[in-house]
Design a protein around this motif. Structure first.
Motif, PDB file in Angstrom:
ATOM      1  N   GLU A 212     -38.765  26.727  66.876  1.00 36.12           N
ATOM      2  CA  GLU A 212     -38.340  28.178  67.111  1.00 36.12           C
ATOM      3  C   GLU A 212     -36.814  27.776  66.427  1.00 36.12           C
ATOM      4  O   GLU A 212     -37.002  28.389  64.873  1.00 36.12           O
ATOM      5  N   ARG A 213     -36.512  26.644  66.714  1.00 33.50           N
ATOM      6  CA  ARG A 213     -35.184  26.643  67.023  1.00 33.50           C
ATOM      7  C   ARG A 213     -35.142  25.637  64.994  1.00 33.50           C
ATOM      8  O   ARG A 213     -33.959  26.126  64.114  1.00 33.50           O
ATOM      9  N   GLU A 214     -35.427  24.899  64.958  1.00 30.00           N
ATOM     10  CA  GLU A 214     -35.392  23.997  63.501  1.00 30.00           C
ATOM     11  C   GLU A 214     -36.188  24.995  62.051  1.00 30.00           C
ATOM     12  O   GLU A 214     -35.081  24.810  61.207  1.00 30.00           O
ATOM     13  N   THR A 215     -37.198  25.719  62.617  1.00 31.68           N
ATOM     14  CA  THR A 215     -37.848  26.510  61.045  1.00 31.68           C
ATOM     15  C   THR A 215     -36.454  27.558  61.609  1.00 31.68           C
ATOM     16  O   THR A 215     -36.178  27.648  60.047  1.00 31.68           O
ATOM     17  N   ASP A 216     -35.982  27.948  61.993  1.00 32.80           N
ATOM     18  CA  ASP A 216     -35.176  29.476  61.889  1.00 32.80           C
ATOM     19  C   ASP A 216     -33.909  28.749  61.122  1.00 32.80           C
ATOM     20  O   ASP A 216     -33.328  29.740  60.289  1.00 32.80           O
ATOM     21  N   LEU A 217     -34.089  27.707  61.768  1.00 30.59           N
ATOM     22  CA  LEU A 217     -32.367  27.027  61.365  1.00 30.59           C
ATOM     23  C   LEU A 217     -32.323  26.986  59.300  1.00 30.59           C
ATOM     24  O   LEU A 217     -31.553  27.539  59.047  1.00 30.59           O
ATOM     25  N   TYR A 250     -32.335  15.170  60.746  1.00 31.07           N
ATOM     26  CA  TYR A 250     -32.343  16.053  61.911  1.00 31.07           C
ATOM     27  C   TYR A 250     -32.710  16.661  62.861  1.00 31.07           C
ATOM     28  O   TYR A 250     -33.016  16.871  63.737  1.00 31.07           O
ATOM     29  N   ASN A 251     -33.961  16.310  61.841  1.00 29.75           N
ATOM     30  CA  ASN A 251     -35.576  16.795  62.950  1.00 29.75           C
ATOM     31  C   ASN A 251     -36.118  15.924  62.602  1.00 29.75           C
ATOM     32  O   ASN A 251     -38.247  16.067  63.279  1.00 29.75           O
ATOM     33  N   SER A 252     -36.154  14.017  62.408  1.00 26.84           N
ATOM     34  CA  SER A 252     -37.665  14.005  62.556  1.00 26.84           C
ATOM     35  C   SER A 252     -37.788  13.409  63.460  1.00 26.84           C
ATOM     36  O   SER A 252     -38.938  12.609  63.318  1.00 26.84           O
ATOM     37  N   GLU A 253     -37.542  13.191  64.285  1.00 30.64           N
ATOM     38  CA  GLU A 253     -37.579  12.086  65.462  1.00 30.64           C
ATOM     39  C   GLU A 253     -38.429  13.553  66.410  1.00 30.64           C
ATOM     40  O   GLU A 253     -39.415  13.980  66.565  1.00 30.64           O
ATOM     41  N   MET A 288     -28.804  15.102  54.069  1.00 32.44           N
ATOM     42  CA  MET A 288     -29.833  15.519  54.768  1.00 32.44           C
ATOM     43  C   MET A 288     -31.393  14.912  54.875  1.00 32.44           C
ATOM     44  O   MET A 288     -32.337  14.716  55.650  1.00 32.44           O
ATOM     45  N   MET A 289     -31.054  13.806  54.175  1.00 34.11           N
ATOM     46  CA  MET A 289     -32.268  12.818  53.941  1.00 34.11           C
ATOM     47  C   MET A 289     -32.755  12.052  55.604  1.00 34.11           C
ATOM     48  O   MET A 289     -31.619  11.901  56.202  1.00 34.11           O
ATOM     49  N   ALA A 290     -33.879  12.228  55.818  1.00 32.80           N
ATOM     50  CA  ALA A 290     -33.970  11.007  57.337  1.00 32.80           C
ATOM     51  C   ALA A 290     -33.311   9.441  56.533  1.00 32.80           C
ATOM     52  O   ALA A 290     -33.707   8.952  55.341  1.00 32.80           O
ATOM     53  N   THR A 291     -33.263   8.837  57.381  1.00 34.45           N
ATOM     54  CA  THR A 291     -32.978   7.712  57.621  1.00 34.45           C
ATOM     55  C   THR A 291     -33.900   6.516  57.517  1.00 34.45           C
ATOM     56  O   THR A 291     -35.309   6.992  57.777  1.00 34.45           O
TER      57      THR A 291
END
Length: 476
Positions: A212-217, A250-253, A288-291
């Motif tokens: 929820e947090r990541e999707t709504d952000l 920010y959300n890859s993990e 924003m790109m994943a490393t």
């Protein structure tokens, strides 16, 4: 035609009877099938039997698909995807290859509208004008021409495809095709879920960013709960659906965690797609790109999921070895496959993430568009490097796209699209990214070719065991 008819009936019968048979009976039947099928299919039958004997998670997925889908959806999956797209379409594409020296694309991505009821951060759809939808007649012509080339599988993107008025009319008219829609899910109410159940030839890939947090952000407050409701609606209606996720820094993990995949399996997702964030579209942001290191974790995670969980997973960037490298530019050689994207203006782009074109489908036939000098320039270079874990002409081999755009005088299809090849900050970032990705994956590719690689085991040892032991310490 008669053979094709009986093949469809046979595949539908298999889809119907499999959940009703014991594992032991199915294994016995594979021995019978092995004696009946042509020599070239015997290895496939043995492969299926081994999976069933070992109770591989893919067996659970097959059973789940065949019991979760309604009858119409199950039959259309059998007829349209397995028979029309993978068998009948393949014969047409192979015939074309023998005549012309290249294969038409396996699938088309069409974005008939860029209108959307959301405004997500970093979305590539954000820079298109929203009042210039493709009309139904144009989309209908594209599909009719594509079917003559052997294309029966279509991804409908956007924008939000469910705001396009011709969507369900298209599903019904082309009921011999299979469609996948990329959607934010907010319009998949009970009424639309039932409409999808009736046509049966559509799978919905619903965008999520994590929980929820990541999707709504990224997508807006309350979107996650609407997505969960949409998944409930589709599951209750017996419609094929899954998730679509975009790993960022920010959300890859989170997206590459057991907790994430278990959650969406429990919601009823039968498949999932991963797409790396690319700095294009609305306010492109390289930060924003994943490393490369995060992408490597995802590569290992996906292989671990395939070995342990009952869900089909596709990784658009890391699955290059399975499709012969990059799929952009439509034209395919004997051993690989291709695709293209047609946007809401009719611009024919080599890839959903490569917003350049030299042709417009309103002015040319599909065949003329896919054989353009631009597409030929891209396709003749595939694979760009030997290491197929570096397939992409945007982030892995960025010089390929820059060269093709310049050589063929390809135009950006929206203001700002040119930044991916001209903006100094973005260009430098992609050069550094591709260099680091090469350093990480060249040794892995060597092991891949040698057959000494076990990415699933590496994920388990490097990530999963540490996470599980950490949870145990916290509970203690």
């Amino acid at each position: 035609m008669i053979k094709d008819f009986f093949l469809k009936q046979f595949v539908k019968s298999i889809f119907w009877i499999t959940p009703r048979l014991s594992d032991r009976t199915i294994i016995r039947l594979t021995h019978v099938a092995e004696q009946l099928v042509p020599e070239k299919f015997k290895k496939t039958v043995k492969y299926v039997r081994e999976k069933w004997e070992n109770q591989h998670p893919s067996v659970g997925l097959v059973k789940k698909i065949l019991t979760q889908l309604n009858k119409r959806s199950r039959n259309k999956l059998a007829e349209n995807l397995f028979v029309n797209a993978l068998f009948i379409g393949a014969k047409k594409r192979w015939k074309f290859f023998k005549q012309h020296g290249f294969k038409p694309p396996f699938l088309l991505v069409i974005s008939p509208t860029m209108r959307c009821n959301l405004l997500c951060k970093g979305c590539y759809a954000g820079e298109y004008t929203r009042d210039e939808d493709l009309d139904f007649e144009t989309v209908d012509r594209i599909i009719r021409e594509a079917k003559r080339l052997g294309v029966y599988f279509y991804t409908i993107s956007g924008g939000e495809p469910y705001v396009w008025e011709g969507l369900f009319k298209m599903f019904k008219k082309h009921n011999d095709c299979y469609f996948q829609t990329y959607t934010n899910g907010t319009l998949l109410n009970e009424e639309n879920a039932e409409k999808l159940a009736k046509v049966g030839n559509v799978a919905a890939a619903i965008s999520v960013e994590g929980f929820e947090r990541e999707t709504d952000l990224r997508r807006g407050k309350g979107v996650y709960k609407r997505v969960m409701k949409a998944m409930d609606n589709l599951r209750n209606a017996g419609v094929m659906f899954g998730f679509s996720a975009t790993p960022t820094k920010y959300n890859s993990e989170i997206l590459s965690s057991e907790r994430f995949i278990d959650h969406y399996i429990n919601k009823g997702c039968l498949f999932g797609w991963y797409f790396q964030y690319i700095p294009i579209g609305l306010k492109p942001n390289v930060d924003m790109m994943a490393t490369p290191e995060q992408r490597l974790r995802l590569l290992k995670f996906v292989h671990w999921v395939r070995a342990n969980k009952p869900i089909f997973i596709g990784d658009f960037w890391n699955d290059g070895p399975y499709v012969g490298g990059c799929m952009a530019g439509a034209l395919a050689k004997e051993s690989n496959t291709g695709y293209l994207h047609i946007n809401c203006h009719g611009d024919v782009e080599p890839c959903v993430f490569s917003h350049f074109a030299v042709d417009n489908i309103k002015d040319k036939s599909l065949l003329e568009a896919i054989t353009s000098p631009f597409f030929k320039e891209i396709s003749k270079q595939r694979p760009y490097v030997e290491n197929l874990l570096r397939p992409c002409m945007i982030i892995d081999c960025p010089y390929v796209l820059r060269k093709a755009v310049k050589k063929c005088n390809a135009r950006p299809t929206h203001p700002g699209a040119e930044t991916i090849v001209e903006d100094k900050k973005i260009v430098q970032h992609l050069d550094n990214y591709s260099k680091r990705w090469k350093e990480l994956t060249d040794p892995i590719w060597k092991k891949w070719k040698e057959g000494t690689l076990d990415l699933a085991k590496e994920y388990e040892e490097e990530v999963l065991n540490k996470e599980r032991s950490g949870k145990g310490r916290k509970r203690g």
